[in-house]
Design an enzyme around this catalytic site. Structure first.
Site, PDB file in Angstrom:
ATOM      1  N   GLY A 290      15.401 -38.501  -1.710  1.00  0.00           N
ATOM      2  CA  GLY A 290      15.326 -39.793  -2.376  1.00  0.00           C
ATOM      3  C   GLY A 290      14.171 -40.608  -1.831  1.00  0.00           C
TER       4      GLY A 290
ATOM      5  N   GLU B 199       0.834  -1.205   0.000  1.00  0.00           N
ATOM      6  CA  GLU B 199       0.000   0.000   0.000  1.00  0.00           C
ATOM      7  C   GLU B 199       0.874   1.264   0.000  1.00  0.00           C
ATOM      8  OE1 GLU B 199      -0.179  -2.647   1.938  1.00  0.00           O
ATOM      9  OE2 GLU B 199      -2.208  -3.015   2.709  1.00  0.00           O
TER      10      GLU B 199
ATOM     11  N   SER C 252      13.787 -42.866   0.491  1.00  0.00           N
ATOM     12  CA  SER C 252      13.581 -43.095   1.915  1.00  0.00           C
ATOM     13  C   SER C 252      12.846 -41.937   2.599  1.00  0.00           C
ATOM     14  CB  SER C 252      14.954 -43.351   2.557  1.00  0.00           C
ATOM     15  OG  SER C 252      14.853 -43.331   3.932  1.00  0.00           O
TER      16      SER C 252
ATOM     17  N   GLU D 235      13.535 -32.401  -1.908  1.00  0.00           N
ATOM     18  CA  GLU D 235      14.216 -32.988  -3.072  1.00  0.00           C
ATOM     19  C   GLU D 235      14.941 -34.250  -2.622  1.00  0.00           C
ATOM     20  OE1 GLU D 235      16.121 -30.505  -5.950  1.00  0.00           O
ATOM     21  OE2 GLU D 235      15.495 -28.682  -4.919  1.00  0.00           O
TER      22      GLU D 235
ATOM     23  N   THR E  60      20.756 -38.904   0.249  1.00  0.00           N
ATOM     24  CA  THR E  60      20.977 -38.000  -0.879  1.00  0.00           C
ATOM     25  C   THR E  60      22.173 -37.098  -0.616  1.00  0.00           C
ATOM     26  OG1 THR E  60      18.620 -38.025  -1.380  1.00  0.00           O
ATOM     27  CG2 THR E  60      19.894 -36.221  -2.306  1.00  0.00           C
TER      28      THR E  60
ATOM     29  N   ARG F 215      13.158 -23.391  -6.124  1.00  0.00           N
ATOM     30  CA  ARG F 215      14.036 -23.209  -4.962  1.00  0.00           C
ATOM     31  C   ARG F 215      14.042 -21.754  -4.517  1.00  0.00           C
ATOM     32  NH1 ARG F 215      19.461 -26.674  -6.711  1.00  0.00           N
ATOM     33  NH2 ARG F 215      18.551 -28.755  -6.437  1.00  0.00           N
TER      34      ARG F 215
ATOM     35  N   ALA G  21      11.701 -36.618  -9.667  1.00  0.00           N
ATOM     36  CA  ALA G  21      12.089 -36.664 -11.090  1.00  0.00           C
ATOM     37  C   ALA G  21      12.329 -38.124 -11.417  1.00  0.00           C
ATOM     38  CB  ALA G  21      13.348 -35.846 -11.334  1.00  0.00           C
TER      39      ALA G  21
END
Lengths: 371, 371
Positions: free
Chosen positions: A307, A55, A309, A305, A201, A189, A159
């Site tokens: 894996g 504003e 598990s 992102e 990962t 991201r 992915a």
């Protein structure tokens, strides 16, 4: 609600989004000012956390203040009613010779929650609420989710190949999705407060989780390291964004010996990020508690992102709000699966998505769906 | 090639497709006749195997034969030059007072292979070849594949969750894909010569593999039953389409004892379908040999509706030409995978699709791609 209202609010929502990532934990807000003659005379957004509200920026952008006489102010969120980093916007607007304020949605923050709207009405300004409300709620879904549940909005990014594999049998996961898909992930991201990965990962890929292929704000980086045993030399603990790394552990002993903020600072080469101690559950990090602790920082949104598990554990605990899944036109017929072990046994327990969207991204397909 | 040629050939291709399923192992053919004044005066297709060719039906449809003077005949495949079930079409056309024949593609059948075109040219008819050739080849991809390789064109159909599962951990696979997807599969069944399943699916689901949700020709039904041990009472061996069932086995002993056509006929309640003995390979049915034997029948196209085991074996042997994969907006996080064990270890061996298409079918997404 008339057509002009919808059109101007639509513009306000569009410009508001430019603050994505930068304004968090505040919501994105856009404001457009239209003269009594129906001409746009000013606009502004909330650009960065701690800086001026939409504003104020919109009012400051009006070059000829005489045009404010009888003008309408369109704002995507109820003007604030409290003294925070900036003075209350409802007071700013009430001092102007405007006729009308159109608001997309109320601000659910307890300190506002209708008080901003009431203040304007008490000062004889006509206020309309609810124009493009759904769109405004969608724009700030992270903020609203965090306000409501106290924990971040969690998006699981996958992915995979057509047949659901995220890595070849030899462990290699570079690259299943195409360049366009990877660029899009970098854009995400920059819009999420934080990116999250698990131990495996982090060890296997030694990721950086930074925004590289596009312009944008760097996110926080969250590593779930239950036993607190990841090696110090990994990128997340040593690169220029070290301070943005948050490690979550449930190992009380190691945390007290090594990672407690007071002890950590005494070290010659201390870790400049954050280590949080969270609850343990069945020998693993309690992910529900982890998200609660992240919510307190506050982290309002997390892009996972991870894996197989960590992804499967989050799904099993019903902690995933949205899935974004890139499907590459390829088959591996073996290797690590995107998801395995969420506790489903019968077809009746199948997890169904709502608000499903399919979109082509380069050669890949992008599935988006909410739980 | 001019615009009118493309337009009339496009119509000929469109009507040709109505013969899908019914004309096999012949190719689908459409024919359109256009007068010297540019008006359509006749059209016809090859409707059923053994019946008249498209050219004959088109010529018969011309009500005023005077209009044939100087006309152009559009035909999607080179007119035949041999006496088969019907007299040669090139002779039929050469007798007409037409000026020109436009052909989409040559007939690769050794008995034709340019002879039909040559015959017309020898009879002073102008012949143009290659108008919409690619589209004509696509229309008859099953026929052309079978002509070239001697084995059927193989399409693998998969119906899976987003995360690549085709059944819940308890084995239940009904229903992952939606009603629209299932109807489309029935339409495909009517267009393929045969539908193929393995032992496991036949035992678990006791499928019928018939065309039910749509109108269409019933397909042959192929069961790979290596040991030849499936129970006699299953639908595929007892229902009204029993004669359309083909069982493939590599068990020489059982085949000679029970399934050899001569022995089979002596039984009181003999199996009215076909049992074929094919080679064994590493203790399993040699799928390459199986397809070769099917090609000899001839079966020109197979829609594989198998489970993980047969689907993966066909992929491993590089016997799949196309994949049609329905992806339901759901997750199971466990259960039977669509594909597992195709012998890939490194990312460099990944199977990539070409001519990829994505299409929404009800709530599901349909992926189509060629290898």
């Amino acid at each position: 609600m008339n057509e002009a209202d919808t059109q101007w609010m639509s513009l306000a929502l569009e410009i508001a989004e430019r603050g994505a990532g930068y304004v968090s934990p505040n919501p994105m807000v856009g404001c457009v000012i239209v003269s009594a003659e129906g001409e746009k005379i000013g606009q502004g957004i909330h650009e960065r956390y701690g800086q001026a509200h939409a504003e104020k920026n919109a009012v400051d952008s009006v070059s000829n203040s005489e045009l404010l006489d009888g003008a309408t102010v369109y704002v995507t969120l109820e003007p604030c009613a409290h003294h925070g980093n900036t003075p209350p916007c409802c007071e700013l607007l009430a001092e102007l010779p405007i006729d009308r304020v159109v608001v997309a949605m109320e601000d659910p923050t307890p300190k506002v929650a209708g008080k901003g709207i009431q203040y304007l009405r008490n000062h004889n300004i006509e206020v309309e609420v609810g124009v493009l409300k759904e769109e405004a709620e969608k724009l700030n879904e992270f903020f609203l989710h965090h306000q409501r549940w106290g924990r971040p909005f969690v998006t699981l990014k996958i992915a995979q190949t057509l047949d659901g594999y995220i890595a070849a049998p030899d462990g290699d996961s570079e690259w299943i999705s195409g360049q366009h898909s990877r660029s899009l992930v970098h854009e995400w991201r920059s819009r999420y407060d934080a990116v999250m990965v698990g131990r495996n990962t982090t060890l296997l890929d030694n990721p950086r989780l930074t925004v590289r292929h596009v312009e944008g704000r760097q996110p926080k980086r969250i590593v779930i390291d239950g036993p607190l045993e990841l090696p110090d030399e990994l990128n997340l603990f040593t690169d220029q964004y070290e301070e943005k790394t948050i490690v979550l552990t449930h190992n009380q002993k190691k945390y007290r010996e090594e990672a407690d903020p007071m002890l950590n600072m005494l070290k010659s080469d201390y870790f400049r990020g954050t280590t949080l101690l969270v609850d343990e559950k069945d020998g693993h990090t309690d992910l529900g508690d982890a998200l609660k602790e992240l919510g307190k920082l506050p982290v309002t949104s997390v892009l996972v992102e991870a894996g197989q598990s960590l992804a499967s554990a989050l799904l099993r605990e019903n902690l995933v709000d949205k899935v974004e899944c890139f499907i590459a036109p390829k088959m591996l017929g073996g290797g690590a699966r995107s998801v395995l072990g969420v506790g489903i046994n019968h077809m009746s327990e199948i997890m169904e998505f709502r608000e499903v969207e399919w979109k082509q991204v380069g050669d890949d397909l992008l599935f988006s769906g909410y739980f």
